[in-house]
Design a protein around this motif. Structure first.
Motif, PDB file in Angstrom:
ATOM      1  N   LYS A  84       0.836  -1.197   0.000  1.00 31.94           N
ATOM      2  CA  LYS A  84       0.000   0.000   0.000  1.00 31.94           C
ATOM      3  C   LYS A  84       0.876   1.254   0.000  1.00 31.94           C
ATOM      4  O   LYS A  84       1.855   1.341   0.740  1.00 31.94           O
ATOM      5  CB  LYS A  84      -0.906  -0.006   1.230  1.00 31.94           C
ATOM      6  CG  LYS A  84      -1.911   1.109   1.208  1.00 31.94           C
ATOM      7  CD  LYS A  84      -2.883   1.020   2.352  1.00 31.94           C
ATOM      8  CE  LYS A  84      -3.813   2.206   2.263  1.00 31.94           C
ATOM      9  NZ  LYS A  84      -4.733   2.280   3.350  1.00 31.94           N
ATOM     10  N   ARG A  85       0.484   2.209  -0.816  1.00 29.03           N
ATOM     11  CA  ARG A  85       1.230   3.476  -0.906  1.00 29.03           C
ATOM     12  C   ARG A  85       0.937   4.348   0.311  1.00 29.03           C
ATOM     13  O   ARG A  85      -0.155   4.318   0.856  1.00 29.03           O
ATOM     14  CB  ARG A  85       0.851   4.228  -2.170  1.00 29.03           C
ATOM     15  CG  ARG A  85       1.217   3.475  -3.446  1.00 29.03           C
ATOM     16  CD  ARG A  85       0.929   4.318  -4.662  1.00 29.03           C
ATOM     17  NE  ARG A  85       1.641   5.571  -4.620  1.00 29.03           N
ATOM     18  CZ  ARG A  85       2.786   5.820  -5.269  1.00 29.03           C
ATOM     19  NH1 ARG A  85       3.314   4.900  -6.007  1.00 29.03           N
ATOM     20  NH2 ARG A  85       3.358   7.005  -5.184  1.00 29.03           N
ATOM     21  N   ARG A  86       1.923   5.110   0.719  1.00 27.91           N
ATOM     22  CA  ARG A  86       1.761   6.059   1.814  1.00 27.91           C
ATOM     23  C   ARG A  86       0.819   7.175   1.380  1.00 27.91           C
ATOM     24  O   ARG A  86       0.727   7.513   0.208  1.00 27.91           O
ATOM     25  CB  ARG A  86       3.105   6.654   2.221  1.00 27.91           C
ATOM     26  CG  ARG A  86       4.115   5.635   2.650  1.00 27.91           C
ATOM     27  CD  ARG A  86       3.860   5.237   4.065  1.00 27.91           C
ATOM     28  NE  ARG A  86       4.873   4.282   4.479  1.00 27.91           N
ATOM     29  CZ  ARG A  86       4.711   3.415   5.427  1.00 27.91           C
ATOM     30  NH1 ARG A  86       3.562   3.361   6.060  1.00 27.91           N
ATOM     31  NH2 ARG A  86       5.658   2.593   5.765  1.00 27.91           N
ATOM     32  N   THR A  87       0.139   7.774   2.347  1.00 24.04           N
ATOM     33  CA  THR A  87      -0.833   8.823   2.062  1.00 24.04           C
ATOM     34  C   THR A  87      -0.296  10.178   2.491  1.00 24.04           C
ATOM     35  O   THR A  87       0.217  10.316   3.594  1.00 24.04           O
ATOM     36  CB  THR A  87      -2.147   8.537   2.834  1.00 24.04           C
ATOM     37  OG1 THR A  87      -2.649   7.275   2.410  1.00 24.04           O
ATOM     38  CG2 THR A  87      -3.177   9.612   2.591  1.00 24.04           C
ATOM     39  N   ASN A  88      -0.427  11.158   1.607  1.00 20.58           N
ATOM     40  CA  ASN A  88      -0.176  12.544   1.987  1.00 20.58           C
ATOM     41  C   ASN A  88      -1.536  13.107   2.402  1.00 20.58           C
ATOM     42  O   ASN A  88      -2.377  13.408   1.556  1.00 20.58           O
ATOM     43  CB  ASN A  88       0.412  13.342   0.824  1.00 20.58           C
ATOM     44  CG  ASN A  88       0.585  14.810   1.159  1.00 20.58           C
ATOM     45  OD1 ASN A  88       0.099  15.311   2.181  1.00 20.58           O
ATOM     46  ND2 ASN A  88       1.277  15.525   0.298  1.00 20.58           N
ATOM     47  N   TYR A  89      -1.749  13.233   3.696  1.00 18.29           N
ATOM     48  CA  TYR A  89      -3.059  13.644   4.214  1.00 18.29           C
ATOM     49  C   TYR A  89      -3.403  15.088   3.888  1.00 18.29           C
ATOM     50  O   TYR A  89      -4.546  15.498   4.013  1.00 18.29           O
ATOM     51  CB  TYR A  89      -3.116  13.419   5.725  1.00 18.29           C
ATOM     52  CG  TYR A  89      -3.003  11.955   6.084  1.00 18.29           C
ATOM     53  CD1 TYR A  89      -4.099  11.109   5.960  1.00 18.29           C
ATOM     54  CD2 TYR A  89      -1.803  11.405   6.509  1.00 18.29           C
ATOM     55  CE1 TYR A  89      -4.006   9.758   6.266  1.00 18.29           C
ATOM     56  CE2 TYR A  89      -1.699  10.059   6.822  1.00 18.29           C
ATOM     57  CZ  TYR A  89      -2.794   9.242   6.691  1.00 18.29           C
ATOM     58  OH  TYR A  89      -2.701   7.909   6.983  1.00 18.29           O
ATOM     59  N   LYS A 104      -2.674  16.568   0.844  1.00 12.18           N
ATOM     60  CA  LYS A 104      -2.568  16.734  -0.598  1.00 12.18           C
ATOM     61  C   LYS A 104      -3.553  17.752  -1.170  1.00 12.18           C
ATOM     62  O   LYS A 104      -3.180  18.583  -1.982  1.00 12.18           O
ATOM     63  CB  LYS A 104      -2.747  15.376  -1.277  1.00 12.18           C
ATOM     64  CG  LYS A 104      -2.498  15.399  -2.762  1.00 12.18           C
ATOM     65  CD  LYS A 104      -2.678  14.030  -3.355  1.00 12.18           C
ATOM     66  CE  LYS A 104      -3.968  14.036  -4.095  1.00 12.18           C
ATOM     67  NZ  LYS A 104      -4.535  12.834  -4.524  1.00 12.18           N
ATOM     68  N   SER A 149       1.584  18.981   8.910  1.00 12.25           N
ATOM     69  CA  SER A 149       2.119  17.697   9.348  1.00 12.25           C
ATOM     70  C   SER A 149       3.452  17.834  10.087  1.00 12.25           C
ATOM     71  O   SER A 149       3.842  16.940  10.825  1.00 12.25           O
ATOM     72  CB  SER A 149       2.277  16.745   8.164  1.00 12.25           C
ATOM     73  OG  SER A 149       3.223  17.250   7.241  1.00 12.25           O
ATOM     74  N   ILE A 205      -1.428  13.215  10.814  1.00 15.11           N
ATOM     75  CA  ILE A 205      -2.501  12.461  10.154  1.00 15.11           C
ATOM     76  C   ILE A 205      -3.822  13.188  10.366  1.00 15.11           C
ATOM     77  O   ILE A 205      -4.151  13.580  11.490  1.00 15.11           O
ATOM     78  CB  ILE A 205      -2.613  11.034  10.740  1.00 15.11           C
ATOM     79  CG1 ILE A 205      -1.323  10.251  10.487  1.00 15.11           C
ATOM     80  CG2 ILE A 205      -3.815  10.299  10.150  1.00 15.11           C
ATOM     81  CD1 ILE A 205      -1.271   8.909  11.186  1.00 15.11           C
TER      82      ILE A 205
END
Length: 189
Positions: free
Chosen positions: A2-7, A9, A16, A124
């Motif tokens: 699973k790809r990391r999330t840029n919360y 974006k 962050s 997050i």
């Protein structure tokens, strides 16, 4: 994998970690937060065809950076304005009902996390309709010591509804009550 999330974006600013928000944007976000607080209606709006879950979620995404900036600047007047009068707030010191019960206690928390020489971050943040869930941490700018951290959920019915439920787990490591000097730095309503 699973790809990391840029919360952050699709949000107006990234809280962050320290140093990601320009001063000019900080001022804009404070002005916007005051405008958003003024949109709150006396009764929470009904979610339906005229005020959809999707619209509430978009408004919560617009609001989020304004909330972060208000906390970093110790703007208790703005923070209290985000709550409905009938707020329900669950935390280890609560439950609190209404905005007067938690006001004195929460001012100490704001004073500790917004004090000079520390920076609060929210690595997050997630949105689902009227639900906003996030993790936060407050770090000493000189020593990198974690002063406090927690996770929190707000049930916020967009700009028109404001926050009617907040549940939070807070851990303070260095202090639990702020000094009178730090309390003086919090803008009061």
């Amino acid at each position: 994998m699973k790809r990391r999330t840029n919360y952050y974006k699709d949000l107006a600013a990234d809280y962050s970690r320290p140093g990601l928000v320009a001063e000019s944007l900080q001022s804009e976000l404070i002005a916007l937060s005051l405008k958003i607080n003024g949109m709150q209606e006396k009764s929470p709006p009904v979610i339906g065809d005229d005020y959809t879950t999707s619209q509430v979620e978009q408004e919560n995404k617009q609001w989020w950076p304004t909330h972060c900036e208000a906390l970093r600047q110790g703007r208790g007047d703005i923070l209290i304005g985000e709550y409905r009068q009938d707020l329900v707030y669950f935390c280890q010191d609560g439950a609190y009902y209404g905005i007067e019960e938690q006001k004195v206690r929460e001012q100490h928390w704001w004073a500790l996390i917004a004090q000079p020489g520390v920076t609060m971050t929210w690595p997050i943040v997630m949105f689902h309709g009227e639900f906003v869930w996030f993790e936060w941490g407050c770090i000493d700018d000189d020593t990198n010591e974690t002063l406090a951290k927690g996770s929190c959920v707000w049930v916020r019915r967009g700009h028109r509804g404001g926050c009617h439920f907040k549940g939070e787990q807070l851990t303070f490591y260095r202090d639990v009550f702020s000094s009178p000097e730090l309390l003086e730095l919090i803008t009061k309503s």
